[in-house]
Design a protein around this motif. Structure first.
Motif, PDB file in Angstrom:
ATOM      1  N   VAL A  87      45.236  44.771  39.465  1.00 54.48           N
ATOM      2  CA  VAL A  87      45.841  44.158  38.273  1.00 54.48           C
ATOM      3  C   VAL A  87      44.793  43.959  37.183  1.00 54.48           C
ATOM      4  CG1 VAL A  87      47.616  42.980  39.634  1.00 54.48           C
ATOM      5  CG2 VAL A  87      45.508  41.770  39.060  1.00 54.48           C
TER       6      VAL A  87
ATOM      7  N   ASN B 213      44.568  46.547  34.334  1.00 57.30           N
ATOM      8  CA  ASN B 213      45.594  46.617  33.306  1.00 57.30           C
ATOM      9  C   ASN B 213      45.027  46.167  31.959  1.00 57.30           C
ATOM     10  OD1 ASN B 213      47.933  45.184  31.700  1.00 57.30           O
ATOM     11  ND2 ASN B 213      48.930  46.620  33.088  1.00 57.30           N
TER      12      ASN B 213
ATOM     13  N   ALA C  14      52.875  42.934  30.984  1.00 58.03           N
ATOM     14  CA  ALA C  14      52.042  44.016  31.512  1.00 58.03           C
ATOM     15  C   ALA C  14      52.797  44.904  32.498  1.00 58.03           C
ATOM     16  CB  ALA C  14      50.799  43.426  32.189  1.00 58.03           C
TER      17      ALA C  14
ATOM     18  N   LEU D 100      53.712  44.244  35.511  1.00 62.06           N
ATOM     19  CA  LEU D 100      53.060  44.149  36.802  1.00 62.06           C
ATOM     20  C   LEU D 100      53.890  43.304  37.755  1.00 62.06           C
ATOM     21  CD1 LEU D 100      49.353  43.486  35.725  1.00 62.06           C
ATOM     22  CD2 LEU D 100      50.262  45.587  36.743  1.00 62.06           C
TER      23      LEU D 100
END
Length: 403
Positions: free
Chosen positions: A65, A68, A126, A128
């Motif tokens: 992550v 990103n 994002a 995610l």
């Protein structure tokens, strides 16, 4: 430094428990504690960025992550997500009992907490996946082989390894427990059972801990290295003799391998295995735990971009108070975006759930709870639309609310 020797033997989508087991609610997902050199502004700024990055990994469940672009940008703007921070002075664990107790080393830490809503919104921006606060508990059977000695690790073992496990558990938000190794454990299992990865005694000894996943992990500076050196010797030359074996042993200090025991939906018991080589035992342990965490994460993580409608029916709702409890329960599941009541009949209520991500992620989150139990087996109905032949209406999974 690390070298993967075994391939994964099972795709993680089959890592679904056969029976409902109580999970653990992680209450400090949006907090992180990091080391800091001093209390000056420069060190504090660096530490706060590190703390926010640690929270991102804990919430997301995966170190990737941090790659990103939106997450990277947020680390530079950490003030926008910060709630509060404070300093802590902690005594570091002392393993060697010969060290002068008057000179116990101390370390300054910065403990920071961040805004939950803002971070969740950031993950959504994002695109995610994120992990909910209710997480499966993992039982770790860790055996350390040092020469001719094998030790089953527990929190009371004089070794740096239990502290590494506990620190990792806190940092990544995955509840990890080690066996007590009391009289009950000693009567059920031996180090040879664990070292040999004999599943029957391991599972039997694990029952008392009610863990959803069981891991057998071995760290060796002797026998596993000798086995690997012999394999490499045979690959390179059949005429190399003892010299090749010794040369291979000198190249690597430790070998670590782990087996994740899991349950598949059809009841078959299978395992996932992986192995590493390296010079630092602590680094190998952290690497193994990280890979295990990311496997589990892939099963329970919830997408923040995809949404699906899913209808369920909940029985045993006999009062308005119970209805409110059920509604709040469903609304608070990490896999659920919104809840709408569709129908009320007797003690049954039918709800439309707008899910974040797949139905499997929703079922995985349900498996960690004890309050909502399947009244009939809904697993057979998840992947297709079924019609009730008596009523001609669409069949929906039915659950029973346990007060």
């Amino acid at each position: 430094m690390f070298k993967t020797l075994f391939v994964l033997l099972l795709v993680i989508t089959s890592f679904l428990p056969l029976k409902g087991i109580e999970a653990v609610e992680v209450t400090d997902l949006y907090e992180a504690s990091v080391t800091i050199k001093s209390r000056n502004n420069a060190d504090r700024t660096m530490a706060l960025k590190e703390a926010l990055a640690a929270v991102m990994v804990k919430v997301g469940g995966n170190k990737s992550v941090l790659d990103n672009k939106i997450i990277k940008k947020s680390l530079q703007n950490y003030h926008a997500y910060l709630n509060q921070y404070r300093y802590q002075l902690k005594m570091l664990p002392v393993i060697e009992q010969t060290i002068d107790s008057s000179k116990v080393p101390e370390q300054l830490f910065l403990l920071a907490s961040f805004n939950e809503d803002k971070i969740n919104q950031l993950f959504q921006q994002a695109s995610l996946a994120l992990w909910g606060s209710l997480r499966p508990q993992l039982l770790l059977w860790l055996v350390d082989e040092d020469g001719l000695t094998r030790t089953i690790m527990s929190n009371s073992t004089v070794s740096p390894l239990p502290s590494i496990v506990n620190d990792f558990s806190i940092q990544r938000g995955l509840p990890i427990i080690m066996p007590l190794m009391d009289l009950t454990d000693a009567s059920q299992i031996t180090s040879s059972d664990i070292w040999g990865r004999f599943e029957q005694p391991v599972r039997k000894a694990s029952n008392r801990y009610s863990a959803e996943a069981i891991v057998i992990m071995r760290i060796s500076n002797s026998s596993l290295r000798a086995i690997e050196a012999s394999k490499n010797k045979r690959k390179k030359s059949k005429d190399c003799g003892v010299a090749c074996t010794q040369a291979e042993l000198n190249k690597q200090s430790y070998i670590l391998d782990w087996s994740l025991l899991s349950w598949s939906p059809n009841g078959d018991q299978t395992s996932i295995r992986q192995e590493y080589q390296g010079k630092e035992r602590e680094a190998l342990l952290n690497q193994g735990l990280a890979d295990i965490t990311e496997l589990i994460y892939q099963h329970y993580a919830v997408s923040t971009i995809n949404s699906n409608d899913f209808i369920i029916e909940v029985d045993n709702i006999g009062s308005m108070t119970t209805y409110v409890d059920v509604f709040d329960f469903l609304s608070n599941l990490s896999a659920v975006k919104s809840v709408t009541l569709l129908q009320a009949e007797g003690t049954s209520r039918r709800f439309n759930l707008q899910l974040l991500g797949s139905v499997n992620a929703f079922i995985a989150s349900l498996s960690l709870n004890k309050q909502l139990k399947q009244s009939i087996d809904p697993l057979a109905r998840y992947n297709e639309t079924l019609i009730d032949h008596e009523t001609g209406k669409k069949a929906v999974p039915i659950f029973n609310w346990v007060n």
